[in-house]
Design an enzyme around this catalytic site. Structure first.
Site, PDB file in Angstrom:
ATOM      1  N   HIS A 252      56.646  45.648  32.647  1.00 18.55           N
ATOM      2  CA  HIS A 252      55.771  46.784  32.308  1.00 18.55           C
ATOM      3  C   HIS A 252      54.319  46.331  32.170  1.00 18.55           C
ATOM      4  O   HIS A 252      53.567  46.906  31.379  1.00 18.55           O
ATOM      5  CB  HIS A 252      56.219  47.459  31.008  1.00 18.55           C
ATOM      6  CG  HIS A 252      57.687  47.749  30.951  1.00 18.55           C
ATOM      7  ND1 HIS A 252      58.244  48.925  31.402  1.00 18.55           N
ATOM      8  CD2 HIS A 252      58.732  46.990  30.510  1.00 18.55           C
ATOM      9  CE1 HIS A 252      59.555  48.888  31.227  1.00 18.55           C
ATOM     10  NE2 HIS A 252      59.882  47.718  30.699  1.00 18.55           N
TER      11      HIS A 252
ATOM     12  N   SER B   8      29.154  40.102  48.133  1.00 18.66           N
ATOM     13  CA  SER B   8      28.657  41.481  48.113  1.00 18.66           C
ATOM     14  C   SER B   8      27.226  41.474  48.617  1.00 18.66           C
ATOM     15  O   SER B   8      26.463  40.566  48.309  1.00 18.66           O
ATOM     16  CB  SER B   8      28.716  42.004  46.675  1.00 18.66           C
ATOM     17  OG  SER B   8      27.782  43.051  46.494  1.00 18.66           O
TER      18      SER B   8
ATOM     19  N   LYS C 122      29.074  38.244  43.237  1.00 18.66           N
ATOM     20  CA  LYS C 122      30.432  38.625  43.603  1.00 18.66           C
ATOM     21  C   LYS C 122      31.123  37.669  44.560  1.00 18.66           C
ATOM     22  O   LYS C 122      30.525  37.160  45.496  1.00 18.66           O
ATOM     23  CB  LYS C 122      30.450  40.017  44.250  1.00 18.66           C
ATOM     24  CG  LYS C 122      30.136  41.173  43.326  1.00 18.66           C
ATOM     25  CD  LYS C 122      31.115  41.324  42.171  1.00 18.66           C
ATOM     26  CE  LYS C 122      32.467  41.829  42.603  1.00 18.66           C
ATOM     27  NZ  LYS C 122      32.397  43.207  43.096  1.00 18.66           N
TER      28      LYS C 122
ATOM     29  N   GLU D 224      42.970  42.129  49.819  1.00 18.81           N
ATOM     30  CA  GLU D 224      42.840  43.592  49.838  1.00 18.81           C
ATOM     31  C   GLU D 224      43.217  44.155  51.200  1.00 18.81           C
ATOM     32  O   GLU D 224      43.868  45.205  51.299  1.00 18.81           O
ATOM     33  CB  GLU D 224      41.412  43.997  49.470  1.00 18.81           C
ATOM     34  CG  GLU D 224      41.108  43.729  48.006  1.00 18.81           C
ATOM     35  CD  GLU D 224      39.635  43.892  47.661  1.00 18.81           C
ATOM     36  OE1 GLU D 224      39.322  43.881  46.472  1.00 18.81           O
ATOM     37  OE2 GLU D 224      38.793  44.021  48.578  1.00 18.81           O
TER      38      GLU D 224
END
Ligand code: ARG
Length: 467
Positions: free
Chosen positions: A156, A277, A283, A290
């Protein structure tokens, strides 16, 4: 020359003519079309339809087409060819003249496309098995390197119990080995040969179906010509197996993304597989992960497209079946590209082992071990659970962990606690009590690594030679 102009008096509408062609995508079946055509040609000679000289000419022509396709990429820019079958017929006639038109004797494009697609899927499975073996081998290598370092396991998304980092990594090995299994299983079922099925009723010439099947490495000829010419179950199964694999890959990617956040700090993203980025100079983004996560949508979409395409089709061949090719090719190319990248990422990633281990020190992940301690002293598990739950409650109020309570606090929740509990609450003890096959006790994980290595060796042994 068209393959079917005799009964037509009017030319095709040019827009329709262009639109219905499959050569822009089925050209990738060319090697398989040539292989299957060779088998058919040999069977024709055996049946006395081709002389041995004609066979030799056809073989030479087919080989030349194959060689030219390899050496000259513009060769396939053909705006006349309707499909890969037409392309080969045209080129063969251009190379060897009228004998070229004899190759199509006794066969139909319906059996050809069914055969080419089986050969394509089979060869892709063989390539994927090698790439999967590389991926799982890399994960097992990382598991071995992680030694006995521990981390939290979550249920969970909450800290549950400590496990070895190796044990966590081996969970992915199981997923990917199951994927390899599913592909092997799909391969067994697809490995039958439609050649000799004709358009729908079976060949009209006495060609030896068993010999053609054997020639192409199939286990047997297909059993029913109606089924064989329209069956695409193997495409559905293959793409479904890859859908499950893409779900595994997306879960792996997602967890690595989560664990690379500052909030976890378990995974250091390898620069070689990350991007920056354009706006925020600090970044480092997990683009590879992804994109892999994103590709799952496309693979699952293709699986659905395929089911919808064949749903409700009456027997036997219908042109709708041409629509099964692009989703198939797209999924195969997608996964063939992902696997080596995932392996490269797994090789390059750095785990913050100290941070992973440190995360096991809080969150009461030894609570079950504490309850087990009581159970071993004869307390019923429900009572033990209740007592440790109360101890946790006490910790939450005081802002401490179970091992930081005093013995009399623990005895306050249950009299069966004694001073031995503090040793039982230590990380090594908690890990060690999960001493079952498949559990996280270090010696069990060591065995699991050895077993995984054997399974990888077996998988490599099973992979078919031409992969
Ligand atoms: N391009 C076709 C396909 O992919 C080949 C089979 C054509 N058969 C036919 N009867 N028109 O399905």
């Amino acid at each position: 020359m068209k393959m079917w102009s005799g009964r037509f008096q009017q030319p095709l509408d040019p827009a329709f003519e262009l639109w219905q062609r499959s050569f822009p995508f089925d050209h990738r079946l060319l090697p398989f079309e040539l292989e299957a055509s060779l088998a058919h040609a040999r069977a024709l000679e055996h049946a006395g339809v081709l002389s041995s000289e004609e066979l030799a000419e056809i073989v030479r022509g087919l080989e030349q087409i194959g060689a030219r396709a390899q050496s000259d990429p513009t060769f396939l820019n053909d705006d006349e060819a309707e499909d890969v079958h037409h392309f080969v017929e045209k080129e063969l006639a251009a190379l060897i003249g009228a004998t070229g038109y004899k190759l199509h004797s006794g066969r139909s494009r319906n059996e050809q496309i069914a055969t080419d697609l089986r050969l394509y899927v089979r060869s892709t499975i063989d390539q994927l098995q090698v790439l999967l073996a590389d991926l799982v081998e890399t994960i097992v290598g990382r598991a071995e390197k992680a030694g006995t370092v521990a981390m939290p396991a979550y249920t969970h998304a909450q800290r549950a119990e400590p496990v070895l980092v190796a044990h966590w990594l081996l969970a992915y090995v199981e997923m990917f080995l199951r994927d390899a299994d599913r592909l092997a299983d799909c391969r067994v079922r697809l490995n039958v040969c439609p050649l000799g099925s004709g358009a729908v009723s079976g060949a009209t010439l006495a060609i030896d179906r068993g010999a053609m099947a054997a020639d192409l490495g199939f286990d047997a000829p297909t059993a029913n010509s109606i089924d064989a010419t329209n069956d695409r179950d193997f495409v559905l199964e293959f793409v479904q197996a890859l859908s499950v694999m893409s779900v595994h890959l997306s879960r792996w990617a997602e967890e690595m993304i989560l664990f690379s956040t500052q909030e976890y700090g378990f995974v250091v993203l390898p620069e070689a597989y990350s991007t920056g980025s354009s706006a925020m100079p600090q970044k480092k983004n997990a683009d590879l992960l992804e994109l892999i996560r994103g590709k799952a949508g496309r693979v699952i979409g293709a699986a659905t497209t395929l089911l919808m395409t064949v749903k409700g089709l009456p027997l036997a061949y219908n042109k709708d079946l041409q629509e099964t090719q692009e989703p198939l090719f797209d999924v195969a190319q997608t996964i063939l590209a992902i696997l080596p990248l995932a392996t490269g990422w797994m090789r390059a990633v750095e785990f913050h082992l100290a941070q992973m281990q440190a995360a096991t020190e809080s969150g009461f992940m030894n609570a079950w071990a504490a309850a087990t301690y009581l159970v071993e002293r004869g307390v019923a598990s429900r009572q033990a659970h209740e007592a440790v739950g109360k101890a946790v409650r006490l910790c939450v109020e005081r802002g401490c962990e179970l091992q930081e309570l005093r013995l009399n606090d623990l005895q306050g929740v249950h009299g069966a606690f004694d001073s031995g509990i503090f040793a039982a609450l230590r990380l090594e003890s908690v890990l060690a009590i999960h001493d079952v096959d498949g559990g996280t006790a270090p010696k069990r994980v060591k065995q699991a690594i050895q077993r995984a290595e054997q399974r990888i060796a077996h998988l490599r042994g099973e992979v078919h030679a031409d992969a």
